[in-house]
Scaffold this active site. Structure first.
Site, PDB file in Angstrom:
ATOM      1  N   ARG A   1      -0.509  13.079   2.963  1.00 49.73           N
ATOM      2  CA  ARG A   1      -1.381  12.052   3.536  1.00 49.73           C
ATOM      3  C   ARG A   1      -0.821  11.646   4.903  1.00 49.73           C
ATOM      4  NH1 ARG A   1       0.021   6.954  -0.587  1.00 49.73           N
ATOM      5  NH2 ARG A   1       2.267   7.127  -0.332  1.00 49.73           N
TER       6      ARG A   1
ATOM      7  N   GLU B   1      -0.090   1.294   4.974  1.00 50.12           N
ATOM      8  CA  GLU B   1       1.341   1.473   5.258  1.00 50.12           C
ATOM      9  C   GLU B   1       1.572   2.332   6.506  1.00 50.12           C
ATOM     10  OE1 GLU B   1       3.475   2.790   1.778  1.00 50.12           O
ATOM     11  OE2 GLU B   1       3.494   0.755   0.983  1.00 50.12           O
TER      12      GLU B   1
ATOM     13  N   GLU C   1       1.163  -4.723  -3.077  1.00 52.68           N
ATOM     14  CA  GLU C   1       1.529  -3.601  -3.953  1.00 52.68           C
ATOM     15  C   GLU C   1       2.903  -3.833  -4.530  1.00 52.68           C
ATOM     16  OE1 GLU C   1       1.587   0.365  -2.445  1.00 52.68           O
ATOM     17  OE2 GLU C   1      -0.234   0.102  -1.285  1.00 52.68           O
TER      18      GLU C   1
ATOM     19  N   TRP D   1       8.586   8.187  -6.615  1.00 51.79           N
ATOM     20  CA  TRP D   1       9.046   8.781  -5.357  1.00 51.79           C
ATOM     21  C   TRP D   1      10.568   8.659  -5.155  1.00 51.79           C
ATOM     22  CZ3 TRP D   1      10.825   4.359  -3.185  1.00 51.79           C
ATOM     23  CH2 TRP D   1      10.113   3.161  -3.414  1.00 51.79           C
TER      24      TRP D   1
ATOM     25  N   LYS E   1       0.947  10.867 -10.500  1.00 48.27           N
ATOM     26  CA  LYS E   1       0.574  10.760 -11.922  1.00 48.27           C
ATOM     27  C   LYS E   1       1.696  10.173 -12.774  1.00 48.27           C
ATOM     28  CE  LYS E   1       1.288  15.764 -12.671  1.00 48.27           C
ATOM     29  NZ  LYS E   1       1.451  16.097 -11.233  1.00 48.27           N
TER      30      LYS E   1
HETATM   31  C1  GLA Z   1       2.807   3.004  -1.232  1.00 54.15           C
HETATM   32  C2  GLA Z   1       1.362   3.366  -0.952  1.00 54.15           C
HETATM   33  C3  GLA Z   1       0.565   3.542  -2.196  1.00 54.15           C
HETATM   34  C4  GLA Z   1       1.342   4.271  -3.258  1.00 54.15           C
HETATM   35  C5  GLA Z   1       2.631   3.549  -3.508  1.00 54.15           C
HETATM   36  C6  GLA Z   1       3.452   4.142  -4.616  1.00 54.15           C
HETATM   37  O1  GLA Z   1       3.041   1.684  -1.319  1.00 54.15           O
HETATM   38  O2  GLA Z   1       0.737   2.422  -0.133  1.00 54.15           O
HETATM   39  O3  GLA Z   1      -0.605   4.265  -1.849  1.00 54.15           O
HETATM   40  O4  GLA Z   1       1.592   5.576  -2.838  1.00 54.15           O
HETATM   41  O5  GLA Z   1       3.385   3.596  -2.349  1.00 54.15           O
HETATM   42  O6  GLA Z   1       4.634   3.410  -4.824  1.00 54.15           O
END
Ligand code: GLA
Length: 687
Positions: A116, A155, A311, A319, A360
């Site tokens: 992305r 982000e 978030e 990750w 996932k």
């Molecule tokens: C970021 C992104 C989200 C997602 C989260 C996962 O904050 O904005 O789209 O990928 O990480 O922790």
């Protein structure tokens, strides 16, 4: 243009919900989602963050119908929408038509499509399409009553914060021309006579790529500034469109806490609501301490007004190398910590856990087991608790201490190899100083080096390597007017073009602090010097300085080892009605606590006699009421002394003088607003 009066989000409760990706699910699931969202008390969702390819399937071919239906289903369920402009990632057809919009890394490799954020922030094609998509979204949905907030992109800089492609190089040159006027200005700013780097044509100037040896530090610093500005420009392109089409709707873009790559002071000027994505690592039992600093930044970016945790993970992320889930109760206290620090809600990534793709294995409010999942039970319980905290919505954190955050100093001390030591980490210093104040019982705001400082009794500056006259004048005025200031090592060293101030550090802060740094004296890896402060001895690893204290400064602590044995380590100077401290060393955490204890006393502020890093207290207040959050982040109960007549909004009513907070427990004590915020201390009976 910046916005003096931010637009408010139309929501009459603390926000609760998460990212929602309905385009990953069949339509029947949407109805099930809304039913469960209602059951959990969800009132706000963010969408469609990554859906551009599903919304515009070919150039100019829009497929709005599915999103129309999703929005209507949510609206019918009473759920409001933080509507994304869907520009977080480009569709494949756009990238393939314009491969030049893909970003390059510092080694000149083009980064491929397949993840992305596959765009160069400076790409004119990308910018044009982003403006077009934002307009299309605003025109289609801007008047829908469900939409209460714009979520611009996602982000910024998460994956691609800097780009080294030819388009970025051209943009960098234009940016330098704006800053320095002509080549003489650039050559002078970059100090090109060192190592023979004079430029005679703009085409010769490039972003700092991998070179034969250490690159010009001012070139590196300017590229950091430029990189942040390039993304800010991109953000502003969308903001301008949204303001034009929907002038009444508030705008945000989700930040990433204390994030090196972007100067959030400047970003926040162009949004109405600050939002943050916070992922404290459950594997780190002290993760709540840097989180508190991050939240201190978030509430300070717009002068103390509430922000929103947009978030967080319900449990594990996907990750990190090792993604540890959140133990029962951890998500709750993490969420309430953000609320304590001024967030008007607690949101998640994401609502429903994905079945496929990169995320996932990332937890969600609704896990793979659906309503049976632990995360659903715990998040739904949080939703109920947030209702009990409705009164804190809009209340502001009462903090009397601020920590200076300066991106120029952060970039300049981390972009170059050409420093006395590579070990003086800007972020680590900020975190260590904050941790000491946190342990002593203070919630810390952040502030620019130019202020405003007037609402603080103490301002701390862990590092201000880059210092200009305006910053020095603001700090001087603050102290003259009665403030207490504490400045850390390697501050006041260079000006905005990274030239050492005449006479050396601390440059324009020299008179205020009453010290001169003869030479920084970094400490080799694995060893430490020592400082004696008030009878205690504390390690000074990483960094010490040969300081000459002027006659009008007093030496508070001296080094007791090494070449600097007997020389000043900590000084204090009275100035006007205030006082300015200087610490010429990096000190271990216990030394910083000892120092901050004295500095707080000097500022007339309380400090906890006994400290426990797991205990955190933060007060939000409205006109009449103080809401003091008492959070126990640890695995053992703590007992605290609390003000008389307090009512625990999360408990069963009035609380007596002592409160036992269980492991991961939280109390929210309501008391009539006092002249000072309640200062909560560990009770003597705590083991
Ligand atoms: C970021 C992104 C989200 C997602 C989260 C996962 O904050 O904005 O789209 O990928 O990480 O922790």
């Amino acid at each position: 243009m910046t916005d003096a009066t931010p637009r408010r989000i139309r929501l009459d409760a603390l926000a609760f919900g998460g990212d929602y990706n309905p385009d990953q699910w069949p339509e029947a699931v949407w109805h099930e989602d809304v039913r469960l969202m209602r059951e959990a008390g969800v009132n706000l969702v963010s969408l469609p963050v990554f859906s551009w390819p599903q919304l515009e399937t070919a150039p100019g071919v829009y497929e709005w119908a599915w999103l129309d239906r999703v929005i209507d289903v949510l609206w019918a369920g009473g759920i409001r929408i933080d509507l994304a402009t869907a520009t977080a990632t480009p569709p494949a057809w756009l990238v393939r038509a314009h491969p030049e919009m893909l970003p390059w890394d510092a080694d000149g490799r083009r980064l491929e499509f397949g993840s992305r954020q596959a765009y160069c922030p400076s790409s004119p094609v990308w910018r044009e399409h982003v403006a077009r998509m934002a307009r299309a979204m605003a025109e289609r949905y801007g008047q829908h009553p469900a939409v209460v907030l714009w979520h611009v992109s996602n982000e910024y800089g998460d994956h691609v914060a800097r780009c080294w492609c030819p388009e970025s190089a051209a943009h960098f040159r234009r940016w330098l021309q704006d800053r320095y006027g002509d080549l003489d200005g650039l050559n002078e700013a970059w100090g090109v006579n060192v190592w023979g780097q004079r430029y005679t044509a703009w085409e010769q100037v490039e972003p700092p790529r991998r070179a034969t040896g250490p690159v010009n530090p001012t070139q590196l610093l300017d590229f950091e500034r430029f990189g942040s500005d390039a993304l800010l420009e991109l953000f502003r392109i969308e903001v301008d469109v949204l303001r034009e089409v929907t002038p009444e709707l508030p705008v945000t873009t989700n930040f990433m806490s204390l994030f090196r790559e972007l100067d959030y002071w400047r970003f926040a000027e162009h949004e109405d609501l600050v939002t943050d994505d916070a992922y404290p690592d459950p594997a780190d039992p002290r993760a709540h301490v840097p989180a508190a600093l991050n939240y201190g930044l978030m509430r300070s970016l717009k002068g103390g007004q509430p922000w929103l945790l947009l978030e967080q993970a319900a449990s594990a992320v996907s990750w990190r190398d090792v993604n540890v889930p959140k133990a029962p109760g951890r998500m709750r206290i993490d969420s309430l910590q953000a609320v304590a620090h001024g967030s008007d809600g607690a949101m998640f990534f994401q609502w429903r856990q994905a079945r496929y793709g990169q995320e996932k294995f990332h937890s969600a409010m609704l896990g793979h087991r659906g309503e049976s999942s632990r995360t659903f039970r715990e998040t739904a319980a949080l939703g109920r608790e947030l209702k009990r905290l409705a009164a804190v919505r809009g209340a502001r954190v009462r903090s009397r201490v601020a920590l200076v955050v300066d991106w120029d100093s952060w970039w300049a001390t981390s972009a170059t190899e050409s420093l006395p030591s590579q070990r003086l980490g800007w972020l680590q210093q900020a975190r260590d100083w904050h941790a000491a104040l946190h342990a002593l019982g203070h919630a810390v705001d952040t502030v620019r080096a130019t202020g405003p400082f007037d609402r603080y009794d103490l301002v701390v500056v862990p590092n201000l390597y880059v210092t200009d006259d305006a910053q020095a004048a603001a700090l001087e005025a603050y102290v003259a007017a009665g403030g207490t200031l504490a400045v850390g090592p390697f501050s006041g060293v260079v000006d905005r073009t990274e030239k050492v101030h005449p006479g050396g550090a601390p440059g324009p802060l020299r008179d205020l602090l009453g010290v001169e740094v003869d030479e920084p004296w970094p400490v080799p890896d694995g060893s430490a010097e020592q400082i004696e402060l008030g009878g205690g001895r504390y390690d000074a690893p990483v960094w010490t300085e040969w300081i000459e204290a002027r006659d009008d400064a007093s030496v508070v602590a001296a080094f007791t080892t090494g070449v600097l044995d007997g020389r000043p380590a900590i000084t204090r100077r009275e100035h006007g009605s205030g006082r300015a401290w200087y610490l010429g060393a990096v000190t271990a955490p216990d030394g910083l606590v000892a120092l901050m204890r004295r500095v707080l006393a000097d500022a007339g502020l309380p400090a906890r006699e006994r400290t426990d890093p797991d205990l955190e207290t933060v007060t939000r207040a409205d006109e009449h009421t103080d809401y003091t959050f008492v959070l126990n982040h640890g695995a053992r109960a703590v007992t605290v002394d609390v003000p008389d007549g307090a009512t625990d909004l999360l408990g069963d009513g009035p609380v007596r003088a002592q409160l036992v907070v269980p492991p991961l427990g939280v109390a929210v004590l309501a008391t009539p607003r006092g002249a000072e915020p309640p200062f909560i201390t560990l009770s003597d009976t705590t083991e």
